[in-house]
Design a protein around this motif. Structure first.
Motif, PDB file in Angstrom:
ATOM      1  N   PRO A  80      15.786   8.009  37.853  1.00  0.00           N
ATOM      2  CA  PRO A  80      15.912   9.219  37.030  1.00  0.00           C
ATOM      3  C   PRO A  80      17.289   9.321  36.384  1.00  0.00           C
ATOM      4  O   PRO A  80      18.255   8.695  36.850  1.00  0.00           O
ATOM      5  N   THR A  81      17.382  10.126  35.342  1.00  0.00           N
ATOM      6  CA  THR A  81      18.676  10.369  34.697  1.00  0.00           C
ATOM      7  C   THR A  81      19.370  11.604  35.238  1.00  0.00           C
ATOM      8  O   THR A  81      20.588  11.714  35.170  1.00  0.00           O
ATOM      9  N   GLY A  82      18.610  12.551  35.785  1.00  0.00           N
ATOM     10  CA  GLY A  82      19.195  13.798  36.258  1.00  0.00           C
ATOM     11  C   GLY A  82      18.877  14.956  35.326  1.00  0.00           C
ATOM     12  O   GLY A  82      18.264  14.788  34.267  1.00  0.00           O
ATOM     13  N   ARG A  83      19.313  16.128  35.737  1.00  0.00           N
ATOM     14  CA  ARG A  83      19.003  17.350  35.002  1.00  0.00           C
ATOM     15  C   ARG A  83      20.287  18.077  34.630  1.00  0.00           C
ATOM     16  O   ARG A  83      21.359  17.774  35.137  1.00  0.00           O
ATOM     17  N   HIS A 121      20.041  12.251  42.062  1.00  0.00           N
ATOM     18  CA  HIS A 121      20.135  12.646  40.656  1.00  0.00           C
ATOM     19  C   HIS A 121      19.149  13.752  40.276  1.00  0.00           C
ATOM     20  O   HIS A 121      19.433  14.534  39.369  1.00  0.00           O
ATOM     21  N   ASP A 122      18.005  13.789  40.923  1.00  0.00           N
ATOM     22  CA  ASP A 122      16.945  14.695  40.481  1.00  0.00           C
ATOM     23  C   ASP A 122      16.163  15.182  41.699  1.00  0.00           C
ATOM     24  O   ASP A 122      15.241  14.512  42.169  1.00  0.00           O
ATOM     25  N   ILE A 169      31.104   2.091  32.431  1.00  0.00           N
ATOM     26  CA  ILE A 169      30.373   3.292  32.038  1.00  0.00           C
ATOM     27  C   ILE A 169      30.797   4.482  32.899  1.00  0.00           C
ATOM     28  O   ILE A 169      30.601   5.631  32.541  1.00  0.00           O
ATOM     29  N   ASP A 170      31.404   4.217  34.052  1.00  0.00           N
ATOM     30  CA  ASP A 170      32.088   5.209  34.872  1.00  0.00           C
ATOM     31  C   ASP A 170      33.558   4.834  34.925  1.00  0.00           C
ATOM     32  O   ASP A 170      33.910   3.645  34.888  1.00  0.00           O
ATOM     33  N   PRO A 211      23.925  11.693  30.569  1.00  0.00           N
ATOM     34  CA  PRO A 211      22.911  10.920  31.297  1.00  0.00           C
ATOM     35  C   PRO A 211      23.474  10.294  32.564  1.00  0.00           C
ATOM     36  O   PRO A 211      24.669   9.978  32.650  1.00  0.00           O
ATOM     37  N   GLY A 212      22.610  10.089  33.545  1.00  0.00           N
ATOM     38  CA  GLY A 212      22.996   9.316  34.716  1.00  0.00           C
ATOM     39  C   GLY A 212      23.415   7.917  34.297  1.00  0.00           C
ATOM     40  O   GLY A 212      22.765   7.280  33.456  1.00  0.00           O
TER      41      GLY A 212
END
Length: 487
Positions: free
Chosen positions: A69-72, A184-185, A401-402, A86-87
């Motif tokens: 998932p990407t998360g909310r 994440h979700d 990306i982080d 986005p995650g």
């Protein structure tokens, strides 16, 4: 709009200060909109690289269902949310920006099929486009349709989120082998069976595998990192221009943030704008101090690009434009440590080799300054590490990306692993003399210096991606003088 307590419409309000939408308004709002026209969008930037990463992940887990998932959106206060990001793992595999989405890799006889679940866009055929303040198009802007998302992200099997539940029930059944990216979700995780110890380990292995994939940057990632670093150079120059007249750290933080929003998505992390003794707090982020002539300013900041890759640069500069003798002494010791560390960034060396080299330089320098009361060799012994009173942190972490990239990788692949071509890391030695440290001569107390660059491991050595940002004392002073002259 204002709240009308007499409104007795059956349409519920989103918040206490909203009026409900009466039936006649809904019917009126659903009429007379121009139909969407035009071809589907072209594939998003780096779509081919995202597909290659999905293929690489597929090979690590044959025959297993993978749920990513990407998360909310996260609530900031009451009904307002933080800007959605986005995650990182989800974006690494898809390039998709939308919240709530889920990527599933479904096992096949030859690998996996990618299934992407996105929030459907019902257009103006459903009242939610103006009644839903969280996702409605007139509130938040349009989002891609399911068909457009498939074209954008190069994932043919894209469908609306309402179909996710049935897909999970089909793929995750007793006896099936599956893994999910956790944390994440919560809504998604509630649809999965509660993880026992064995399943939890399997899920953690997926997290670790993604982190270790990200240890090695492809050409597209390096290009995005370089763009973020180049934008960060502009941000540093903006700060220097304002430094001539700036009154507070927060003023300078705002200047850098403006450049981040102009050039990229945002800052890659909370900017550290530390003047004077605030530089001795390693992660100073209050940024509420005054700017004073005669102090140093430690600026640790990076712009996150449109592809979410971030720079992470630190420069320490004299507020007045010129280093004092004592400031220069400490600064050049840190710079010497960085230069020695850089020589250790090459394939086959241990990840910790730059740190070992830098700490030796710092320890000998501290001995020479009379700050260490024992020999450098004694201070460097594993059972002592006395030099850490003045430096605290190691000199490197992975970047991508982080800002602290690949954090879930195994120690043997990261901290205790070897450097390999394609890795990007920071090299950032520092010295921090606390204002109340009686082991430090008074003239050095309150001085904090860190110098940080972003470095790509190449086939034969390394490339300093941030080399255009001045750091030698004379170069820094000339840089500041030139920027001030152009104001």
């Amino acid at each position: 709009m204002t709240f009308d307590p007499r409104d007795n419409s059956s349409t519920p309000s989103r918040q206490a200060h909203d009026t409900a939408a009466p039936r006649n308004l809904i019917q009126f709002m659903l009429k007379d909109w121009k139909s969407p026209t035009g071809p589907q969008p072209r594939p998003a930037k780096n779509a081919a690289q995202h597909e290659a990463r999905r293929t690489a992940l597929s090979k690590l887990f044959p025959g297993e269902t993978l749920v990513i998932p990407t998360g909310r959106r996260k609530v900031r206060a009451n009904d307002t949310h933080y800007p959605f990001r986005p995650g990182s793992d989800f974006f690494y595999l898809t390039g998709c920006w939308e919240p709530d989405c889920v990527l599933i890799l479904e096992p096949t006889s030859s690998g996996h099929d990618a299934l992407l679940f996105v929030e459907p866009n019902l257009g103006k055929a459903d009242p939610s486009f103006f009644t839903d303040r969280v996702k409605g198009e007139l509130w938040e802007g349009p989002r891609p349709t399911v068909e457009a998302a498939a074209a954008l992200y190069g994932i043919a099997a894209t469908s609306g989120l309402p179909a996710l539940g049935a897909t999970l029930k089909r793929l995750i059944v007793p006896g099936s082998r599956w893994r999910a990216l956790r944390g994440h979700d919560a809504t998604l995780e509630s649809q999965l069976s509660a993880p026992g110890p064995h399943q939890w380990t399997r899920d953690q292995e997926l997290t670790t595998a993604l982190s270790e994939m990200r240890l090695h940057k492809d050409a597209a990632e390096v290009k995005e990192l370089q763009a973020a670093i180049d934008a960060t150079l502009k941000g540093f120059e903006d700060v220097i221009r304002r430094l001539k007249t700036a009154k507070s750290e927060r003023e300078l933080e705002g200047v850098f943030w403006t450049r981040a929003r102009m050039e990229g998505n945002d800052v890659g992390y909370g900017s550290i704008v530390a003047s004077g003794e605030h530089a001795c707090t390693l992660h100073w982020k209050k940024n509420d101090g005054h700017i004073r002539k005669g102090d140093l300013l430690l600026l640790d900041a990076g712009i996150e690009g449109h592809s979410l890759y971030t720079a992470d640069i630190t420069r320490t500069m004299p507020v007045s434009g010129r280093f004092t003798k004592d400031q220069k002494t400490i600064y050049e010791l840190v710079l010497a440590a960085q230069e020695v560390a850089m020589k250790q960034v090459k394939p086959g060396n241990d990840f910790m080799a730059p740190n070992t080299a830098a700490m030796a330089v710092l320890a000998h320098g501290l001995e020479k300054l009379g700050i260490l009361k024992c020999s450098a060799e004694e201070a460097l012994k594993e059972e002592n590490q006395f030099y850490k009173r003045y430096t605290l942190h190691n000199v490197s972490h992975m970047l991508g990306i982080d800002v602290h990239d690949c954090a879930a990788a195994r120690a043997e692949a990261y901290k205790f692993g070897q450097l390999k071509p394609g890795m990007v890391l920071t090299v950032e030695p520092g010295l921090y003399f606390q204002p109340d440290d009686l082991t430090v001569p008074a003239r050095y107390r309150g001085i904090g210096v860190r110098i940080e660059d972003n470095v790509l491991v190449t086939a034969s050595g390394c490339k300093v991606l941030s080399a255009r940002i001045p750091k030698k004392t004379a170069e820094l002073e000339r840089w500041m003088k030139r920027l001030w002259a152009k104001r």
